[in-house]
Design a protein around this motif. Structure first.
Motif, PDB file in Angstrom:
ATOM      1  N   GLU A 151     -18.490 -49.697 -12.569  1.00  0.00           N
ATOM      2  CA  GLU A 151     -19.305 -49.020 -11.542  1.00  0.00           C
ATOM      3  C   GLU A 151     -18.725 -49.194 -10.147  1.00  0.00           C
ATOM      4  OE1 GLU A 151     -20.814 -51.118 -13.703  1.00  0.00           O
ATOM      5  OE2 GLU A 151     -22.428 -49.992 -14.729  1.00  0.00           O
ATOM      6  N   PHE A 152     -18.197 -50.412  -9.879  1.00  0.00           N
ATOM      7  CA  PHE A 152     -17.726 -50.634  -8.510  1.00  0.00           C
ATOM      8  C   PHE A 152     -16.478 -49.817  -8.203  1.00  0.00           C
ATOM      9  CE2 PHE A 152     -16.304 -54.244 -11.124  1.00  0.00           C
ATOM     10  CZ  PHE A 152     -14.926 -54.211 -10.935  1.00  0.00           C
ATOM     11  N   TYR A 156     -16.366 -47.500  -4.968  1.00  0.00           N
ATOM     12  CA  TYR A 156     -15.374 -47.617  -3.893  1.00  0.00           C
ATOM     13  C   TYR A 156     -14.554 -46.347  -3.743  1.00  0.00           C
ATOM     14  CZ  TYR A 156     -16.329 -52.477  -2.867  1.00  0.00           C
ATOM     15  OH  TYR A 156     -16.920 -53.639  -2.453  1.00  0.00           O
ATOM     16  N   VAL A 259     -30.255 -51.580 -14.055  1.00  0.00           N
ATOM     17  CA  VAL A 259     -29.234 -52.617 -14.087  1.00  0.00           C
ATOM     18  C   VAL A 259     -28.010 -52.207 -13.270  1.00  0.00           C
ATOM     19  CG1 VAL A 259     -27.737 -53.947 -15.593  1.00  0.00           C
ATOM     20  CG2 VAL A 259     -30.035 -53.340 -16.325  1.00  0.00           C
ATOM     21  N   VAL A 262     -27.708 -53.041  -9.676  1.00  0.00           N
ATOM     22  CA  VAL A 262     -27.302 -54.347  -9.158  1.00  0.00           C
ATOM     23  C   VAL A 262     -25.920 -54.264  -8.512  1.00  0.00           C
ATOM     24  CG1 VAL A 262     -26.757 -56.720  -9.798  1.00  0.00           C
ATOM     25  CG2 VAL A 262     -28.693 -55.563 -10.864  1.00  0.00           C
ATOM     26  N   VAL A 263     -24.957 -53.721  -9.263  1.00  0.00           N
ATOM     27  CA  VAL A 263     -23.591 -53.647  -8.746  1.00  0.00           C
ATOM     28  C   VAL A 263     -23.517 -52.705  -7.546  1.00  0.00           C
ATOM     29  CG1 VAL A 263     -21.258 -52.904  -9.292  1.00  0.00           C
ATOM     30  CG2 VAL A 263     -22.567 -54.218 -10.961  1.00  0.00           C
ATOM     31  N   VAL A 266     -24.775 -54.052  -4.301  1.00  0.00           N
ATOM     32  CA  VAL A 266     -23.866 -55.010  -3.682  1.00  0.00           C
ATOM     33  C   VAL A 266     -22.739 -54.272  -2.957  1.00  0.00           C
ATOM     34  CG1 VAL A 266     -22.208 -56.854  -4.134  1.00  0.00           C
ATOM     35  CG2 VAL A 266     -24.438 -56.869  -5.259  1.00  0.00           C
ATOM     36  N   VAL A 267     -22.173 -53.239  -3.598  1.00  0.00           N
ATOM     37  CA  VAL A 267     -21.069 -52.499  -2.985  1.00  0.00           C
ATOM     38  C   VAL A 267     -21.500 -51.900  -1.651  1.00  0.00           C
ATOM     39  CG1 VAL A 267     -19.565 -50.490  -3.201  1.00  0.00           C
ATOM     40  CG2 VAL A 267     -19.951 -51.978  -5.171  1.00  0.00           C
ATOM     41  N   MET A 277     -31.286 -60.518  -6.349  1.00  0.00           N
ATOM     42  CA  MET A 277     -31.101 -61.327  -7.547  1.00  0.00           C
ATOM     43  C   MET A 277     -29.720 -61.978  -7.540  1.00  0.00           C
ATOM     44  SD  MET A 277     -31.773 -60.440 -11.507  1.00  0.00           S
ATOM     45  CE  MET A 277     -31.648 -61.734 -12.722  1.00  0.00           C
ATOM     46  N   VAL A 278     -28.700 -61.191  -7.173  1.00  0.00           N
ATOM     47  CA  VAL A 278     -27.347 -61.751  -7.131  1.00  0.00           C
ATOM     48  C   VAL A 278     -27.273 -62.905  -6.138  1.00  0.00           C
ATOM     49  CG1 VAL A 278     -24.968 -61.251  -6.517  1.00  0.00           C
ATOM     50  CG2 VAL A 278     -26.257 -59.626  -7.892  1.00  0.00           C
TER      51      VAL A 278
END
Lengths: 322, 299, 552
Positions: A151-152, A156, A259, A262-263, A266-267, A277-278
């Motif tokens: 995903e990241f 990006y 879910v 989450v990633v 963050v990005v 949560m992270v």
């Protein structure tokens, strides 16, 4: 009792049991903490007294059953307990940390679902109808590639091209509570786009497979041989039997969406519950981790429950027993 | 239909020997499509790099080679340097070793646990199956990444913990697949025939069931490997997976992500390395699935 | 559309050509390679005429039937020729034009009604869909008409059966409902694609009669596709025999039955030409004594069953689905321990459960299954399939074992070149022979044959049956032969056991059971087996009517 009602009630009961067991698992996380945990949280300078006070604070002196009942009772009344980042005289409740972020994540997930579900179902249906056509092959290759990407990576790439080079969207999604709706939407554009790409790829492939499985049924061929128009074949003959597989595909992917968030959060530094949560996992702030995990797990279980109930309620064998 | 060969030869003294396994493999490989070849070559390169990273890499894994962080591409540093002044290219090569090795170990462990229990459940059925299946259902009621995060927050992020946690969580999916595939085989008449012959559990397991679920399990191994690989990379990217100073593709993206806001795509290279491998594995699995499913209805 | 779908009776006169297919070529795809599966077939059909298309699996008969509607299944394509229906070439017509014809002027009745009815809609909604959809009738009239058709097709409760869902009615009833669905627009042509193949023989009679009546009543032309010549003889005026996508022979029904020209045509009833005289036997190898069996302790599937098998003889167990004949095999093999009663083998009681039987007992009773596809492990080569019992029971190894395998291959009339083949590389008949060799390798005293020929084409069946007889002569093995097919029973049985709903209704020597007087069920079963006589169905119906016992 009507068999349909009985099956639905059975499923609901099973769902409740699952919720209970899952809450037990999440709760018991704290039981497995290593002995030197308090020291790790409080730092090397912690005195035995402060360690003891901390252990009392989180209730380690009481029996587990009592603590579980307190914990789950509090949650049912909307109290998720105190964060480990609380210090004497300064209580930070878990709710204070996650409540505003929960709303942000729901906004992100909601917008994505609104875009992704119709898009994926539409594309999946088209690919199934025109299978082995150029369109089908192209979209298959594209989605196979997308689901192979982390995903990241997708996130990006989008940031690099759409935000940094083309400057269409902001590269960071620092939304806040008092932001007007359209500004919020603009800031959330890239996370939504990323999640949409990822979800659509999964959901479209699963929809396609489900529909192709259905279209291979003899009753679909029969409908064609009766001279039913292609649109009617889909609407009258395929769709009434497709609710179950489609509901399962959508539920599975919406859960995945939560879910995947989450990633992506963050990005794009999006202030959502995933990022909370992270952060909590990194600082080993267990009450916050537990609260977030419970929210994610409950969402996931409820979505699957809903899909199951839709499958049950649209099954003609259960609707019209012999 | 009248092709039943009816002309028996005069009784021979010796019977011709079997065709070797290698001959069969080669015959199959020669017919592989381009995408599968591409996939296999990519995988081979990754494996080569993973094995020989210390000899290929120009610098040490966590050797600081420059006073300046984020150096641009140059002859000395092909992909520039990272946030601590370490050589990006070197770390990319070492990353193959670490990330691949950990993902592979995890997948193997997951298959040992999930595959073993799945086949056991299908053969014994009854309460063994019920118990295992319900336990797996409950574990799967929590999204995998979330479950991993809980466990990591308790046990902390070490390579050992990471492998065990992800393997256990992923084994639930392996269990379900192994169980359902094995169930389909166990009900076949040839398994019943073996039971009627009086064969023991070991024969039924290894000679009747296992060979027939192998193709599916091998394909699944590829897909599970991709999934595990992506999960571990994601965790590392979140800073919760493989810990510094170990070179790892997920963490490399996170550590250098700021460069992207300046329009530099160097940090995307480790992410691209992850993507390329998963695409390659998917290509090979696709071909393999096509191949093995075709084998069965071959006339 | 409205006027021409329901045409005046004047236009429906016999004699005029309705369908003309010329040089039809159809290709099918397997493993990304296209093969021609229909290789230039001509077919002419007049109004009101019923044409039988007959052939074995892979003859291309269903494909041709669908092509008559201008339709090709996914993975197939019509590559050449013309399909002219009532003056219009369906290959040149647009998809829209073809769609307008389907259901309204050309209708289709599929093999499995249970799968071809949409589970989500009521039967009547599906029956009237064509008439309403093609604007032939409005909904009310269409429903009234559907109920009329249900009555004509002798469905029970014709007024209300339509409001039920497909899973709520039986297979035979669904098949008739599908015929009503096909009739709803009074089409010029109906394609019947193996419509009774999945039904039991006693049900088949009623469905055949209903279909034949309605086609005659409305003077509809039909193409009747089947692999069973006796069935098609009741329905068709004219028969075309197909093989590997080519026409072998074409003739009016009576002529075809009386004097077939091609040798291949005769093989279509190969099994019927086999008739082994019965032999008596005194030495009892197996005796099933007063056995009850249940599934899960609740559903009783066998009741007071007593069966004997003499040494070196063949006992055929006949019955329809649900008669308990396969359960009997499970009881004998020990897979399902009986609730009550004993199984004696060579006079001694057999342990009830499989796990209590010793290796040598297991060796003496072998089993051959209906489908060789599922009975052979797809990953084991012929050498290992046949070699395993040799090794397991007789302890043979290496060259010695391989030599014995080759010997067995000779015995079952297969070449030793097949020794390293996987089951997937063999034909259906070859696979079944391998299963026979596997059973034979154990040197058994009794082989249980569970419908071993019913999945095979007639000529292959004949070969397998002859082989079984030859092996019996050579090894004096006994067979317990489970089947639903009376022709097979006539061919190889010495004694017959008739089962119905878990009970033995009659048993005795073949000639005794097959000659009258019969108990009622045997009578029903035997009389329901189609004969190679175009007037068989008519006579049977008259006889039953006279007796006043037409079954529902």
């Amino acid at each position: 009792m009507h068999p349909l009602l009985r099956t639905v009630l059975q499923r609901l009961g099973l769902g409740l049991i699952t919720l209970f067991v899952v809450s037990l698992i999440i709760f018991s996380a704290i039981e497995f903490l290593p002995g030197d945990f308090a020291k790790a949280i409080l730092g090397q300078a912690a005195t035995p007294e402060t360690v003891e006070a901390f252990q009392k604070e989180i209730g380690l002196d009481k029996p587990p059953v009592e603590r579980y009942l307190n914990w789950i009772g509090g949650i049912l009344q909307g109290d998720f307990g105190s964060s480990f980042s609380s210090r004497v005289g300064f209580r930070r409740t878990v709710l204070d940390i996650i409540a505003p972020r929960l709303w942000n994540t729901l906004f992100l997930a909601g917008i994505t679902a609104l875009v992704a579900v119709p898009l994926a179902l539409g594309l999946g249906l088209m690919a199934a109808l025109y299978r082995n056509s150029f369109f089908d092959r192209a979209i298959n290759a594209a989605t196979l590639t997308t689901i192979s990407f982390p995903e990241f990576f997708v996130a990006y790439i989008l940031m690099l091209f759409l935000a940094v080079q083309l400057r269409w969207f902001p590269s960071l999604s620092n939304v806040s509570a008092d932001m007007p709706f359209f500004e919020r939407l603009e800031r959330s554009a890239l996370p939504v786009l990323t999640l949409t790409l990822v979800i659509v790829a999964h959901m479209m492939r699963m929809t396609r497979a489900a529909i192709i499985g259905l279209l291979a049924s003899p009753y679909i061929e029969m409908a064609r041989l009766k001279g039913v128009s292609p649109g009617q074949v889909i609407l009258r003959h395929a769709l009434p039997n497709a609710w179950a597989p489609i509901a399962n595909v959508v539920a599975f992917n919406l859960a995945y969406l939560v879910v995947g968030a989450v990633v992506v959060e963050v990005v794009f530094v999006y202030p959502g519950i995933g990022q909370a949560m992270v952060d909590a996992v990194r600082s080993r702030d267990i009450p916050v981790v537990q609260a977030c995990a419970l929210i994610f797990a409950v969402t996931y279980i409820l979505l699957n429950l809903l899909a199951d109930i839709i499958s049950i309620a649209t099954n003609p064998r259960l609707l019209h027993p012999r | 239909m009248s092709v039943d060969q009816t002309a028996p030869r005069s009784a021979p003294r010796t019977v011709k020997a079997r065709r070797t396994v290698m001959q069969n493999v080669w015959r199959t490989l020669r017919k592989a499509p381009l995408s599968a070849w591409f996939g296999m070559i990519v995988i081979a390169i990754y494996i080569f790099v993973a094995f020989f990273a210390p000899w290929i890499a120009p610098y040490g894994e966590s050797e600081v080679v420059s006073q300046q962080p984020f150096e641009v591409w140059s002859w000395a540093h092909w992909l520039g340097t990272d946030q601590l002044g370490r050589d990006m290219f070197t770390r990319l090569l070492f990353g193959a070793r670490n990330t691949l090795g950990i993902a592979l170990a995890t997948t193997l462990l997951a298959f040992a646990i999930g595959g073993g229990l799945g086949i056991i459940a299908s053969i014994f059925r009854g309460w063994v199956d019920q118990l295992l299946s319900r336990a797996v259902d409950t574990l799967m009621a929590i999204p995998q990444l979330i479950f991993a995060l809980i466990l990591l927050s308790i046990f902390g992020s070490s390579v050992k913990n990471l492998i065990i946690i992800i393997a256990v969580l992923d084994s639930t999916r392996v269990f379900r697949l192994a169980r359902s595939v094995a169930m389909n085989v166990v009900v076949m008449d040839y398994v019943e025939a073996a039971k009627l012959r009086g064969e023991g559990l070991v024969w039924i397991l290894f000679k009747e069931v296992l060979p027939n679920i192998m193709p599916t399990m091998v394909a699944e191994f590829g897909l599970r490997f991709c999934f595990v690989f992506l999960t571990i990379s994601s965790l590392s990217f979140l800073g919760l997976g493989i810990q510094p100073p170990t070179a790892d593709w997920g963490s490399m993206v996170r550590e250098n992500a700021t460069l992207i806001t300046y329009g530099d795509f160097t940090p995307l290279m480790p992410a691209g390395a992850i993507a390329l491998l998963t695409v390659a594995v998917n290509f090979v699995v696709d071909w393999f699935l096509h191949k093995t499913s075709g084998l069965r209805d071959e006339k | 559309m409205k006027s021409d779908a329901r045409k005046s009776d004047a236009k429906r006169t016999k004699g005029e050509t309705l369908l003309e297919i010329r040089d039809l070529k159809i290709s099918g795809q397997s493993d990304d390679v296209w093969h021609e599966i229909v290789k230039g077939v001509d077919l002419t059909l007049k109004r009101g005429e019923v044409l039988g298309l007959i052939g074995e699996s892979g003859a291309g008969k269903s494909t041709i039937g669908l092509a008559a509607m201008g339709f090709a299944r996914p993975g197939c394509k019509i590559t050449g020729g013309s399909i002219i229906f009532d003056g219009k070439d369906l290959r040149k017509a647009s998809e829209e034009e073809r769609r307008a014809l389907r259901g309204s002027r050309i209708a289709y009745v599929a093999q499995s009604a249970a799968a071809s009815f949409n589970p989500a809609h009521r039967i009547i909604d599906q029956t009237v869909e064509t008439a309403v959809g093609h604007d032939v009738l409005d909904r009310g009239k269409a429903e009234a008409d559907a109920k009329d058709l249900y009555t004509r097709l002798k469905l029970p409760n014709p007024a209300t059966i339509g409001s039920r869902y497909p899973h709520q009615v039986s297979g035979g009833q669904l098949q008739r409902a599908m015929t009503a669905m096909a009739m709803s627009c009074r089409p010029d042509l109906i394609i019947f694609d193996e419509p009774t193949t999945a039904l039991d023989v006693t049900t088949q009679v009623d469905v055949l009669a209903a279909m034949r009546d309605i086609v005659e009543q409305f003077n509809t032309a039909a193409i009747y596709i089947t692999h069973d010549l006796a069935v098609v003889a009741q329905m068709a005026h004219r028969i075309m025999v197909l093989r590997h996508g080519k026409l072998i022979e074409e003739a009016p029904t009576r002529e075809m039955l009386k004097s077939p020209k091609e040798a291949y045509t005769k093989t279509l009833w190969a099994v019927r030409s086999l008739a082994m005289p019965e032999r008596t036997g005194k030495d009892v190898v197996l005796r099933v004594h007063d056995v009850d069996a249940t599934y899960g302790g609740i559903v009783k599937v066998l009741e007071n069953v007593t069966v004997q098998v003499p040494r070196g003889r063949t006992v055929a167990v006949v019955g329809e689905s649900g008669s308990g004949k396969s359960t009997l095999a499970r009881v004998i093999t020990g897979l399902l321990p009986p609730r009550k009663g004993e199984v004696y083998f060579n006079g001694k009681p057999l342990p009830r459960a499989l796990k209590d039987r010793d290796k040598d007992t297991l060796r003496r009773i072998q089993m051959i299954y209906q489908s060789a596809d599922t009975a052979l492990n797809p990953r084991q080569r012929v050498r290992d399939v046949i070699g395993r019992p040799l090794e397991f029971y007789l302890g043979l190894k290496g060259q010695e074992r391989d030599r014995k395998v080759v010997e067995l291959l000779e015995q079952i009339e297969l070449s030793e070149d097949l020794i390293d083949r996987l089951p997937g590389e063999l034909s259906g008949g070859q696979k079944q022979r391998i299963c026979i060799a596997r059973a034979l390798a154990a040197d058994p005293e009794l082989i249980i044959c569970d419908e071993v020929t019913s999945a095979l084409d007639q000529i292959v069946q004949e070969g397998i049956l002859k082989l079984l007889l030859k092996l019996q002569k050579e090894t004096n093995v006994s067979y317990l032969f489970i089947t639903h097919d009376i022709a097979t029973v006539r061919a190889i049985a010495d004694e017959i056991v008739v089962m119905y709903q878990g009970r033995v209704v009659q048993q005795g020597l073949k000639t005794e059971v097959l000659s009258p007087p019969h108990p009622p069920y045997t009578e029903l079963l035997l009389s329901s087996v189609p004969e190679m006589d175009p007037d068989w169905l008519t006579r049977l119906l008259e006889k039953r009517q006279a007796k006043g016992k037409v079954s529902a």
